[in-house]
Scaffold this active site. Structure first.
Site, mmCIF file in Angstrom:
data_model
loop_
_atom_site.group_PDB
_atom_site.id
_atom_site.type_symbol
_atom_site.label_atom_id
_atom_site.label_comp_id
_atom_site.label_asym_id
_atom_site.label_seq_id
_atom_site.Cartn_x
_atom_site.Cartn_y
_atom_site.Cartn_z
ATOM 1 N N LEU A 64 -1.371 -77.796 20.577
ATOM 2 C CA LEU A 64 -1.466 -76.452 19.978
ATOM 3 C C LEU A 64 -0.399 -76.229 18.901
ATOM 4 C CD1 LEU A 64 -2.580 -73.456 20.162
ATOM 5 C CD2 LEU A 64 -0.743 -73.053 21.805
ATOM 6 N N HIS A 73 9.934 -54.864 23.374
ATOM 7 C CA HIS A 73 9.930 -56.172 22.706
ATOM 8 C C HIS A 73 10.255 -57.276 23.708
ATOM 9 C CE1 HIS A 73 9.304 -54.101 19.054
ATOM 10 N NE2 HIS A 73 10.533 -53.646 18.917
ATOM 11 N N ASP A 88 0.847 -55.649 18.845
ATOM 12 C CA ASP A 88 1.314 -54.289 18.554
ATOM 13 C C ASP A 88 1.392 -53.453 19.835
ATOM 14 O OD1 ASP A 88 2.223 -52.278 16.937
ATOM 15 O OD2 ASP A 88 0.250 -51.647 16.236
HETATM 16 C C1 IPE Z 1 2.295 -54.904 12.500
HETATM 17 O O1 IPE Z 1 2.646 -53.906 13.374
HETATM 18 C C2 IPE Z 1 3.402 -55.908 12.388
HETATM 19 C C3 IPE Z 1 3.629 -56.737 13.565
HETATM 20 C C4 IPE Z 1 2.928 -56.739 14.659
HETATM 21 C C5 IPE Z 1 4.739 -57.650 13.457
HETATM 22 P P1 IPE Z 1 3.313 -52.545 12.856
HETATM 23 O O2 IPE Z 1 3.565 -51.730 14.069
HETATM 24 O O3 IPE Z 1 4.469 -52.831 12.004
HETATM 25 O O4 IPE Z 1 2.159 -51.934 11.964
HETATM 26 P P2 IPE Z 1 1.872 -50.436 11.517
HETATM 27 O O5 IPE Z 1 3.151 -49.898 10.969
HETATM 28 O O6 IPE Z 1 1.445 -49.673 12.732
HETATM 29 O O7 IPE Z 1 0.785 -50.554 10.503
HETATM 30 C C1 IPE Z 2 4.853 -54.607 17.798
HETATM 31 O O1 IPE Z 2 5.162 -53.477 18.526
HETATM 32 C C2 IPE Z 2 6.021 -55.516 17.585
HETATM 33 C C3 IPE Z 2 6.553 -55.543 16.227
HETATM 34 C C4 IPE Z 2 6.107 -54.919 15.179
HETATM 35 C C5 IPE Z 2 7.728 -56.360 16.035
HETATM 36 P P1 IPE Z 2 5.730 -52.191 17.803
HETATM 37 O O2 IPE Z 2 7.212 -52.289 17.789
HETATM 38 O O3 IPE Z 2 5.093 -51.983 16.489
HETATM 39 O O4 IPE Z 2 5.285 -51.072 18.821
HETATM 40 P P2 IPE Z 2 4.663 -49.649 18.471
HETATM 41 O O5 IPE Z 2 3.496 -49.913 17.573
HETATM 42 O O6 IPE Z 2 5.719 -48.875 17.783
HETATM 43 O O7 IPE Z 2 4.261 -49.082 19.780
HETATM 44 MG MG MG Z 3 3.435 -51.002 15.862
#
Ligand code: IPE
Ligand code: IPE
Ligand code: MG
Length: 263
Positions: free
Chosen positions: A154, A60, A43
């Site tokens: 792995l 990303h 995240d």
């Molecule tokens: C969780 O992250 C999903 C992934 C890492 C793929 P999100 O960014 O979607 O989660 P919330 O919305 O903060 O709970």
């Molecule tokens: C996690 O990073 C990746 C995915 C959920 C695909 P985010 O895109 O949720 O990044 P933040 O949480 O908005 O910073």
């Molecule tokens: Mg996120």
């Protein structure tokens, strides 16, 4: 020569090539109990990019590099399985261009990394609902699976269009089917058999779950499987998460006392 070419062509890099110091660290960690399965909620990509005045998708892209480095670290440690939460069933709510970008990443990763994964004897898998995923994304995943299917090292799993609640409901529906068709006796259902109806049927439960970015929640990830996992949270955003951060989490795991309700 091939590596140099790859670096120029696709930004592939060997920047975390094994140093002596790294070898020693890995050797030390391998002396302790290692998690068999590590699951990661990757995240913070969007916030990482925003802080740098860049579009979310740049986060990303940067996060993909972290996937590469952490996969190498998990492989070097001799961990059995690494599961990466890559796209949740709730992430469809994001802007269409961001969703499209994320759906293109498996193809890109295939192009840049499949050779290395094959070389490292890594087997790629997917956890999640194939329905609603675009064909090109599924094709990339299937090519990954095919290219690595005989590998015995792995297990690298991407949780893609994954949601734990929908996984559980899907499992329950299949159980009902099996009971109705006489394949399964209702009274034979226990926790271990229930686990066989989940995407993780052939994986050990995660011993360690890591979440980056400072959020301290599960976000519909492996609700069943995390029942007794050790949890580790860090404020570091996923693109900044390094193999040292990963080692830190493993080291912390090694200091935990897992009691499973006993004393
Ligand atoms: C969780 O992250 C999903 C992934 C890492 C793929 P999100 O960014 O979607 O989660 P919330 O919305 O903060 O709970
Ligand atoms: C996690 O990073 C990746 C995915 C959920 C695909 P985010 O895109 O949720 O990044 P933040 O949480 O908005 O910073
Ligand atoms: Mg996120």
């Amino acid at each position: 020569m091939i590596q140099t070419l790859k670096k120029w062509l696709v930004g592939y890099s060997e920047e975390d090539e094994q140093t002596e110091e790294n070898e020693t660290r890995i050797g030390e960690l391998r002396k302790g109990p290692l998690p068999r399965h590590v699951a990661i909620i990757m995240d913070g990509n969007g916030r990482w990019a925003k802080k740098r005045g860049m579009p979310r998708v740049a986060g990303h892209r940067a996060g993909m590099k972290t996937v590469r480095h952490i996969t190498r670290a998990a492989d070097a440690l001799g961990i059995e399985a690494l599961t990466l939460y890559s796209f949740s069933t709730e992430n469809w709510k994001r802007p269409q261009d961001e969703v499209n970008y994320l759906m293109g990443l498996p193809e890109e990763f295939l192009r840049t990394d499949v050779d290395e994964l094959v070389e490292r004897n890594i087997r790629v898998g997917m956890l999640g609902d194939r329905k609603n995923l675009p064909d090109h994304t599924l094709e990339a995943i299937d090519k990954f699976k095919e290219a690595t299917k005989d590998n015995t090292g792995l297990r690298l799993n991407f949780a893609l269009n994954y949601g734990s609640r929908s996984e559980i409901i899907r499992g329950v529906q299949r159980i009902i089917d099996d009971v109705q068709s006489g394949k399964l006796d209702k009274d034979a259902l226990d926790e271990s058999l229930f686990g066989q109806y989940l995407y993780t049927a052939d994986l050990p439960e995660p011993d360690l779950m890591i979440r980056t970015s400072g959020e301290v929640r599960i976000s519909n990830f492996m609700l069943w499987q995390l029942a007794y996992s050790e949890l580790w949270f860090t404020d570091v955003q996923w693109p900044d998460f390094t193999k040292e951060s990963f080692y830190e989490a493993i080291e912390d795991f090694q200091r935990r006392s897992r009691r499973y309700g006993a004393v």
